[in-house]
Design a protein around this motif. Structure first.
Motif, PDB file in Angstrom:
ATOM      1  N   ASN A  32     -17.936 -57.276  39.954  1.00 30.90           N
ATOM      2  CA  ASN A  32     -18.546 -57.011  41.269  1.00 30.90           C
ATOM      3  C   ASN A  32     -18.950 -55.546  41.412  1.00 30.90           C
ATOM      4  OD1 ASN A  32     -18.297 -59.686  42.099  1.00 30.90           O
ATOM      5  ND2 ASN A  32     -16.265 -59.355  42.984  1.00 30.90           N
ATOM      6  N   TYR A  33     -18.121 -54.654  40.863  1.00 32.69           N
ATOM      7  CA  TYR A  33     -18.436 -53.228  40.921  1.00 32.69           C
ATOM      8  C   TYR A  33     -19.730 -52.939  40.166  1.00 32.69           C
ATOM      9  CZ  TYR A  33     -17.862 -48.164  40.473  1.00 32.69           C
ATOM     10  OH  TYR A  33     -18.051 -46.813  40.523  1.00 32.69           O
ATOM     11  N   LEU A  34     -19.897 -53.544  39.003  1.00 33.09           N
ATOM     12  CA  LEU A  34     -21.107 -53.341  38.216  1.00 33.09           C
ATOM     13  C   LEU A  34     -22.336 -53.868  38.954  1.00 33.09           C
ATOM     14  CD1 LEU A  34     -19.803 -54.385  34.673  1.00 33.09           C
ATOM     15  CD2 LEU A  34     -20.231 -52.059  35.494  1.00 33.09           C
ATOM     16  N   ILE A  35     -22.179 -55.020  39.592  1.00 30.94           N
ATOM     17  CA  ILE A  35     -23.299 -55.597  40.346  1.00 30.94           C
ATOM     18  C   ILE A  35     -23.680 -54.691  41.514  1.00 30.94           C
ATOM     19  CG2 ILE A  35     -23.993 -57.535  41.825  1.00 30.94           C
ATOM     20  CD1 ILE A  35     -22.230 -59.327  40.016  1.00 30.94           C
ATOM     21  N   GLU A  36     -22.671 -54.234  42.267  1.00 30.70           N
ATOM     22  CA  GLU A  36     -22.928 -53.396  43.445  1.00 30.70           C
ATOM     23  C   GLU A  36     -23.580 -52.070  43.087  1.00 30.70           C
ATOM     24  OE1 GLU A  36     -19.104 -53.005  45.196  1.00 30.70           O
ATOM     25  OE2 GLU A  36     -18.964 -55.127  45.761  1.00 30.70           O
ATOM     26  N   ASN A  37     -23.280 -51.556  41.898  1.00 31.04           N
ATOM     27  CA  ASN A  37     -23.810 -50.257  41.488  1.00 31.04           C
ATOM     28  C   ASN A  37     -24.978 -50.380  40.508  1.00 31.04           C
ATOM     29  OD1 ASN A  37     -21.867 -47.941  42.549  1.00 31.04           O
ATOM     30  ND2 ASN A  37     -20.604 -49.726  42.062  1.00 31.04           N
ATOM     31  N   LEU A  38     -25.572 -51.575  40.444  1.00 27.63           N
ATOM     32  CA  LEU A  38     -26.777 -51.837  39.639  1.00 27.63           C
ATOM     33  C   LEU A  38     -26.567 -51.526  38.160  1.00 27.63           C
ATOM     34  CD1 LEU A  38     -29.462 -50.351  42.087  1.00 27.63           C
ATOM     35  CD2 LEU A  38     -28.536 -52.684  42.006  1.00 27.63           C
ATOM     36  N   LEU A  39     -25.352 -51.823  37.675  1.00 26.28           N
ATOM     37  CA  LEU A  39     -25.011 -51.571  36.282  1.00 26.28           C
ATOM     38  C   LEU A  39     -24.737 -52.855  35.501  1.00 26.28           C
ATOM     39  CD1 LEU A  39     -22.524 -48.625  36.928  1.00 26.28           C
ATOM     40  CD2 LEU A  39     -24.777 -48.414  35.855  1.00 26.28           C
ATOM     41  N   PHE A  40     -24.858 -53.986  36.179  1.00 24.28           N
ATOM     42  CA  PHE A  40     -24.441 -55.249  35.566  1.00 24.28           C
ATOM     43  C   PHE A  40     -25.281 -55.597  34.335  1.00 24.28           C
ATOM     44  CE2 PHE A  40     -24.533 -59.932  35.224  1.00 24.28           C
ATOM     45  CZ  PHE A  40     -23.188 -60.141  34.958  1.00 24.28           C
ATOM     46  N   GLU A  41     -26.575 -55.409  34.422  1.00 25.68           N
ATOM     47  CA  GLU A  41     -27.444 -55.766  33.291  1.00 25.68           C
ATOM     48  C   GLU A  41     -27.074 -54.967  32.046  1.00 25.68           C
ATOM     49  OE1 GLU A  41     -32.210 -55.976  32.146  1.00 25.68           O
ATOM     50  OE2 GLU A  41     -31.580 -55.621  34.228  1.00 25.68           O
ATOM     51  N   GLU A  42     -26.779 -53.679  32.245  1.00 28.49           N
ATOM     52  CA  GLU A  42     -26.435 -52.814  31.109  1.00 28.49           C
ATOM     53  C   GLU A  42     -25.127 -53.224  30.450  1.00 28.49           C
ATOM     54  OE1 GLU A  42     -25.659 -48.046  30.177  1.00 28.49           O
ATOM     55  OE2 GLU A  42     -26.242 -48.710  32.197  1.00 28.49           O
ATOM     56  N   TYR A  43     -24.163 -53.689  31.260  1.00 33.34           N
ATOM     57  CA  TYR A  43     -22.824 -53.981  30.735  1.00 33.34           C
ATOM     58  C   TYR A  43     -22.473 -55.470  30.779  1.00 33.34           C
ATOM     59  CZ  TYR A  43     -22.070 -48.947  30.873  1.00 33.34           C
ATOM     60  OH  TYR A  43     -22.156 -47.593  30.658  1.00 33.34           O
ATOM     61  N   GLN A  44     -23.461 -56.324  30.869  1.00 35.06           N
ATOM     62  CA  GLN A  44     -23.200 -57.752  31.015  1.00 35.06           C
ATOM     63  C   GLN A  44     -22.424 -58.328  29.828  1.00 35.06           C
ATOM     64  OE1 GLN A  44     -26.689 -60.098  31.729  1.00 35.06           O
ATOM     65  NE2 GLN A  44     -25.548 -61.938  32.267  1.00 35.06           N
ATOM     66  N   LYS A  45     -22.833 -57.970  28.613  1.00 35.97           N
ATOM     67  CA  LYS A  45     -22.130 -58.474  27.433  1.00 35.97           C
ATOM     68  C   LYS A  45     -20.697 -57.947  27.368  1.00 35.97           C
ATOM     69  CE  LYS A  45     -26.014 -59.372  24.321  1.00 35.97           C
ATOM     70  NZ  LYS A  45     -26.597 -59.084  22.990  1.00 35.97           N
ATOM     71  N   THR A  46     -20.515 -56.704  27.801  1.00 33.12           N
ATOM     72  CA  THR A  46     -19.179 -56.109  27.748  1.00 33.12           C
ATOM     73  C   THR A  46     -18.250 -56.753  28.758  1.00 33.12           C
ATOM     74  OG1 THR A  46     -20.206 -54.023  27.113  1.00 33.12           O
ATOM     75  CG2 THR A  46     -17.911 -53.944  27.776  1.00 33.12           C
ATOM     76  N   ILE A  47     -18.744 -57.004  29.966  1.00 34.80           N
ATOM     77  CA  ILE A  47     -17.885 -57.639  30.963  1.00 34.80           C
ATOM     78  C   ILE A  47     -17.569 -59.070  30.552  1.00 34.80           C
ATOM     79  CG2 ILE A  47     -19.646 -58.565  32.534  1.00 34.80           C
ATOM     80  CD1 ILE A  47     -16.436 -56.679  33.531  1.00 34.80           C
ATOM     81  N   GLN A  48     -18.494 -59.705  29.802  1.00 36.58           N
ATOM     82  CA  GLN A  48     -18.206 -61.028  29.259  1.00 36.58           C
ATOM     83  C   GLN A  48     -17.083 -60.941  28.222  1.00 36.58           C
ATOM     84  OE1 GLN A  48     -19.592 -63.935  30.380  1.00 36.58           O
ATOM     85  NE2 GLN A  48     -17.972 -64.831  29.121  1.00 36.58           N
ATOM     86  N   SER A  49     -17.119 -59.879  27.426  1.00 34.67           N
ATOM     87  CA  SER A  49     -16.042 -59.665  26.451  1.00 34.67           C
ATOM     88  C   SER A  49     -14.705 -59.465  27.157  1.00 34.67           C
ATOM     89  CB  SER A  49     -16.352 -58.440  25.575  1.00 34.67           C
ATOM     90  OG  SER A  49     -17.510 -58.649  24.823  1.00 34.67           O
ATOM     91  N   PHE A  50     -14.742 -58.741  28.275  1.00 32.72           N
ATOM     92  CA  PHE A  50     -13.499 -58.515  29.010  1.00 32.72           C
ATOM     93  C   PHE A  50     -12.944 -59.817  29.563  1.00 32.72           C
ATOM     94  CE2 PHE A  50     -11.333 -56.954  33.016  1.00 32.72           C
ATOM     95  CZ  PHE A  50     -10.143 -56.670  32.370  1.00 32.72           C
ATOM     96  N   SER A  51     -13.811 -60.759  29.923  1.00 37.71           N
ATOM     97  CA  SER A  51     -13.317 -62.048  30.402  1.00 37.71           C
ATOM     98  C   SER A  51     -12.554 -62.793  29.307  1.00 37.71           C
ATOM     99  CB  SER A  51     -14.475 -62.910  30.919  1.00 37.71           C
ATOM    100  OG  SER A  51     -15.305 -63.363  29.861  1.00 37.71           O
ATOM    101  N   VAL A  52     -12.935 -62.568  28.039  1.00 40.12           N
ATOM    102  CA  VAL A  52     -12.193 -63.150  26.921  1.00 40.12           C
ATOM    103  C   VAL A  52     -10.817 -62.489  26.804  1.00 40.12           C
ATOM    104  CG1 VAL A  52     -12.174 -63.539  24.425  1.00 40.12           C
ATOM    105  CG2 VAL A  52     -14.329 -63.693  25.705  1.00 40.12           C
ATOM    106  N   THR A  53     -10.784 -61.167  26.945  1.00 38.80           N
ATOM    107  CA  THR A  53      -9.513 -60.441  26.929  1.00 38.80           C
ATOM    108  C   THR A  53      -8.593 -60.924  28.049  1.00 38.80           C
ATOM    109  OG1 THR A  53     -10.665 -58.485  26.075  1.00 38.80           O
ATOM    110  CG2 THR A  53      -8.474 -58.144  26.993  1.00 38.80           C
ATOM    111  N   ALA A  54      -9.161 -61.115  29.235  1.00 39.21           N
ATOM    112  CA  ALA A  54      -8.375 -61.599  30.375  1.00 39.21           C
ATOM    113  C   ALA A  54      -7.851 -63.000  30.110  1.00 39.21           C
ATOM    114  CB  ALA A  54      -9.232 -61.586  31.641  1.00 39.21           C
TER     115      ALA A  54
END
Length: 335
Positions: free
Chosen positions: A232-254
């Motif tokens: 949500n933080y990435l989306i709110e700060n217009l950074l989601f597209e840049e880090y989309q693959k990374t946040i997906q990786s974090f969901s695997v870690t979680a």
């Protein structure tokens, strides 16, 4: 009056450990520092011990507050700090002599904004569990360091890095009030705003692994809320597209953190059923492939099993890991 380092130590019910922690700071040969002790509503003898310490050194500053959690306690320390750099030390840990001097040397050499530190992780009795060599990531680019920090491949923890105070203040970077993962966005923004990231490749810091440590907290999905908050933080700060693959990786870690928690408190079949639901959620939210380089070895190994729905294998692995941990704990207790 400005000093080189502000040492921030959040303290809560640490009567058994805080004396060693503070003494390890005051025994440093390097003297250009202040120590901000944030007593986060302790109900044991911690307050008395801290007040006794105040009589021994003018470098010590005590800030009292009601219990608000480690994240907000660190924020209180940051607000009170005057140093050029912020160093966090947890109240149940300690440091070796020479730590501040080594940091000062690398800052003078590299004009660092963030310095990652190596550490020794040890048991209560002092036996070494492992050495955390974050310096092995020193050849990574800044972008890759950010991504590896986001997923936890580079371990979180405020004490694992020293940060220039102006980076924190000028960019309004603060810890959250969450029980787990309160440093996730703090770490992300510190690295993102840093110009020079350095590494101290000697183990001056001793991280003592207690059964009740902060990393053991949370329910059967300790990092799930952290993933959602970061997304949500990435989306709110217009950074989601840049880090989309990374946040997906974090969901695997979680997911892996949840798998181990589930396996430790549920039967085989219960764990398998709950895992199945969590994998469905992962697939539902999976719009892109993962950022492979930001995953650690364990998650790289487990990811194909998640995607192939090999739940029996996953639960067997998790149960085996939990049983091994129980065996190690029992062996240490009996010896």
């Amino acid at each position: 009056m400005s000093v080189r380092f502000s040492i921030v130590i959040p303290v809560f019910n640490a009567e058994k450990t805080i004396e060693r922690c503070v003494k390890s700071v005051l025994l440093q040969n390097y003297t250009d520092y202040e120590v901000i002790l944030v007593n986060d509503g302790s109900t044991d003898k911690t307050g008395k011990i801290l007040n006794n310490f105040l009589k021994t050194s003018e470098k010590l500053i005590l800030k009292e507050q009601n219990n608000r959690g480690p994240g907000l306690a660190r924020n209180a320390g940051i607000e009170r700090a005057s140093g050029e750099y912020i160093i966090f030390i947890d109240s149940d840990d300690y440091i070796d002599e020479g730590y501040f001097e080594a940091l000062d040397n690398i800052i003078k050499l590299e004009n660092s904004d963030v310095i990652f530190i190596d550490a020794v992780q040890e048991k209560i009795d002092g036996k070494i569990i492992c050495k955390e060599k974050i310096s092995k990531f020193a050849n990574y680019s800044k972008k890759l360091l950010i991504r590896c920090q986001m997923t936890g491949k580079i371990p979180w923890g405020g004490w694992r890095k020293v940060t220039r105070r102006s980076i924190i203040i000028n960019n309004k970077i603060f810890y959250s009030d969450d029980e787990v993962g309160e440093e996730a966005i703090f770490s992300f923004e510190c690295l993102r705003n840093a110009r020079k990231i350095s590494f101290l490749n000697s183990e001056y810091y001793h991280y003592v692994n207690y059964p009740s440590s902060q990393s053991k907290k949370g329910n059967d999905d300790p990092w799930g809320p952290v993933y959602l908050r970061m997304k949500n933080y990435l989306i709110e700060n217009l950074l989601f597209e840049e880090y989309q693959k990374t946040i997906q990786s974090f969901s695997v870690t979680a997911l892996t953190a949840s798998l181990y928690r589930l396996a430790s408190i549920n039967t085989f079949e219960e764990t398998k059923e709950k895992l199945r639901e969590k994998v469905k959620d992962l697939e539902k939210n999976c719009k892109v492939s993962v950022d492979w380089r930001s995953l650690n070895k364990a998650n790289k190994f487990l990811y194909p099993f998640y995607m192939l729905h090999l739940y029996n294998v996953l639960v067997l692995l998790a149960k085996g890991y939990c049983n091994l941990n129980k065996y190690e704990k029992n062996k240490n207790f009996s010896s």
